[in-house]
Design a protein around this motif. Structure first.
Motif, PDB file in Angstrom:
ATOM      1  N   PHE A  91      -0.014  -3.182 -35.340  1.00  0.00           N
ATOM      2  CA  PHE A  91       0.667  -4.262 -34.634  1.00  0.00           C
ATOM      3  C   PHE A  91       0.968  -3.856 -33.191  1.00  0.00           C
ATOM      4  CE2 PHE A  91       1.890  -4.487 -39.122  1.00  0.00           C
ATOM      5  CZ  PHE A  91       1.507  -5.779 -39.434  1.00  0.00           C
ATOM      6  N   ASP A  95       2.704  -9.838 -31.292  1.00  0.00           N
ATOM      7  CA  ASP A  95       2.034 -10.335 -32.490  1.00  0.00           C
ATOM      8  C   ASP A  95       2.921 -11.331 -33.238  1.00  0.00           C
ATOM      9  OD1 ASP A  95      -0.324  -8.969 -32.148  1.00  0.00           O
ATOM     10  OD2 ASP A  95       0.137  -7.370 -33.582  1.00  0.00           O
ATOM     11  N   VAL A  97       4.020 -12.760 -36.646  1.00  0.00           N
ATOM     12  CA  VAL A  97       3.995 -12.108 -37.961  1.00  0.00           C
ATOM     13  C   VAL A  97       4.941 -12.756 -38.967  1.00  0.00           C
ATOM     14  CG1 VAL A  97       3.308  -9.856 -37.035  1.00  0.00           C
ATOM     15  CG2 VAL A  97       5.750 -10.423 -37.249  1.00  0.00           C
ATOM     16  N   LYS A 168       0.220 -10.131 -40.042  1.00  0.00           N
ATOM     17  CA  LYS A 168      -0.085 -10.906 -38.842  1.00  0.00           C
ATOM     18  C   LYS A 168      -0.743 -12.213 -39.253  1.00  0.00           C
ATOM     19  CE  LYS A 168      -2.387 -10.585 -34.340  1.00  0.00           C
ATOM     20  NZ  LYS A 168      -3.183  -9.712 -33.432  1.00  0.00           N
ATOM     21  N   LYS A 341      -1.249  -9.010 -46.935  1.00  0.00           N
ATOM     22  CA  LYS A 341      -2.046  -8.875 -45.706  1.00  0.00           C
ATOM     23  C   LYS A 341      -3.396  -9.596 -45.775  1.00  0.00           C
ATOM     24  CE  LYS A 341       0.132  -4.507 -44.369  1.00  0.00           C
ATOM     25  NZ  LYS A 341       0.811  -4.928 -43.135  1.00  0.00           N
TER      26      LYS A 341
END
Length: 392
Positions: A91, A95, A97, A168, A341
């Motif tokens: 990261f 970013d 997130v 992200k 993720k």
């Protein structure tokens, strides 16, 4: 996104506002807190939106461990990375997130396998601390330690989260929708999609559409089953009003256990289906309902998925004879079996492509300082998801 960040704050403590739970069941207190810089493998996040989940309500009321005070609750959120700790390469500042309560380290056997989402390196724990070093990143202006909540603590303008708990996402999804993917929607949808593997043409039963309010996982599981192609989605609950809500997300039938006469719910469902449902979801957290859900599953291939969290020490009792002869499966689904993720970005894409309904989940939006009003709505059963904006 970077223009939202505190200027020159990297590496320094940040003073900001947070809603602190100081005593069980008492209103949260909006106060100044100090958020320390992130350490190794951590990021500090500026929260944009946070939504309320029934788990926040549960732990807000919990007087005994794992309940603890003073604590910063909240775990459904979206934000911007303000700064990163040592050794963080995944990261960068700016970013967009989503923090998640369940770790996805990407390194252990479980995280590298398609068969599990239960990280072995950073196993799930209802801990008041950061997962790697067992300390807090929160203090108040009197230097009193404030406890974390399931690795997120989003009822704060800034929070520190381990990188294994951060995903992200595409900035095309608005903050007041992205935050829903931190827990509830992902859990319910994932349980149908990943854990159960609901197939087109199948029959689904959702047991206990919510012990509080409009129902945690009512819409989430129904939406997942609908998107997977289930042709019959049956809701079971004591409150018939929930059928109207559930219809928006695919419910086709509704059963009120008090209206079954001398028949059990399992008898009614077996009569409605081909000797039982293909998939049954227990969403409240009662051992008795898990048993009922198991009974409603079809022999040979029926699968019961447990989503509800029962009180500590609760036991399930099954006849070994019935288990042997029925061919049924029972399994848990923490975070719906999703790997944050890799799977959350898929859900984001489904929303952007207008496949996944998220707009219908949000019944209220408020300013962060109205967090106690949001709790009141949740307790009174007047909201499905309430989104709090840190700045609006």
């Amino acid at each position: 996104m970077a223009d939202h960040l505190a200027s020159g704050s990297a590496g320094k403590p940040i003073r900001c506002k947070a809603a602190v739970a100081r005593k069980a069941g008492e209103p949260l207190v909006i106060e100044d807190v100090i958020v320390a810089p992130p350490k190794a493998c951590e990021v500090r996040i500026k929260i944009i939106c946070t939504s309320l989940c029934h788990s926040d309500l549960t732990f807000w009321k919990l007087k005994d461990p794992p309940g603890c005070f003073p604590r910063i609750l909240g775990h459904e959120a979206v934000g911007i990375v303000e700064s990163v700790g040592e050794g963080v390469h995944e990261f960068v500042e700016g970013d967009y997130v989503v923090p998640v309560f369940l770790a996805d380290c990407g390194e252990c056997t479980d995280c590298r396998s398609k068969k599990s989402n239960l990280c072995s390196k950073l196993p799930f724990a209802i801990s008041p601390w950061m997962p790697r070093d067992g300390t807090s990143r929160f203090t108040n202006i009197k230097e009193e330690i404030l406890y974390h909540f399931i690795h997120v603590s989003s009822f704060s303008e800034y929070t520190v989260v381990d990188i294994a708990h951060v995903t992200k996402v595409d900035s095309a999804i608005p903050p007041n929708r992205a935050c829903l993917l931190s827990c509830g929607v992902s859990t319910g949808f994932g349980a149908a999609w990943r854990t159960a593997g609901v197939e087109a043409g199948s029959t689904v039963v959702i047991f206990g559409l919510g012990v509080i309010g409009l129902g945690y996982n009512l819409a989430e599981v129904a939406e997942g089953a609908r998107l997977c192609g289930a042709t019959r989605i049956i809701g079971v609950d004591l409150n018939p009003e929930k059928f109207e809500i559930g219809k928006k997300f695919g419910l086709t039938d509704f059963i009120n256990p008090t209206s079954c006469g001398n028949k059990s719910v399992s008898q009614v469902i077996k009569e409605m289906t081909d000797e039982g449902a293909d998939y049954c979801f227990e969403c409240v957290g009662l051992a008795s309902l898990v048993q009922e859900a198991f009974d409603c599953c079809r022999k040979g291939w029926g699968k019961t998925i447990v989503l509800g969290v029962d009180k500590p020490g609760s036991q399930l009792t099954f006849s070994s004879f019935d288990v042997l002869l029925s061919g049924k499966i029972i399994t848990g689904a923490l975070f719906g079996g999703l790997k944050a993720k890799s799977d959350i970005p898929i859900l984001v894409k489904k929303y952007i492509n207008k496949e996944l309904q998220l707009d219908e989940f949000v019944t209220h939006e408020m300013k962060f300082e109205d967090v106690n009003k949001a709790f009141e709505l949740l307790v009174a059963g007047k909201c499905l998801r309430c989104v709090l904006w840190m700045e609006k």
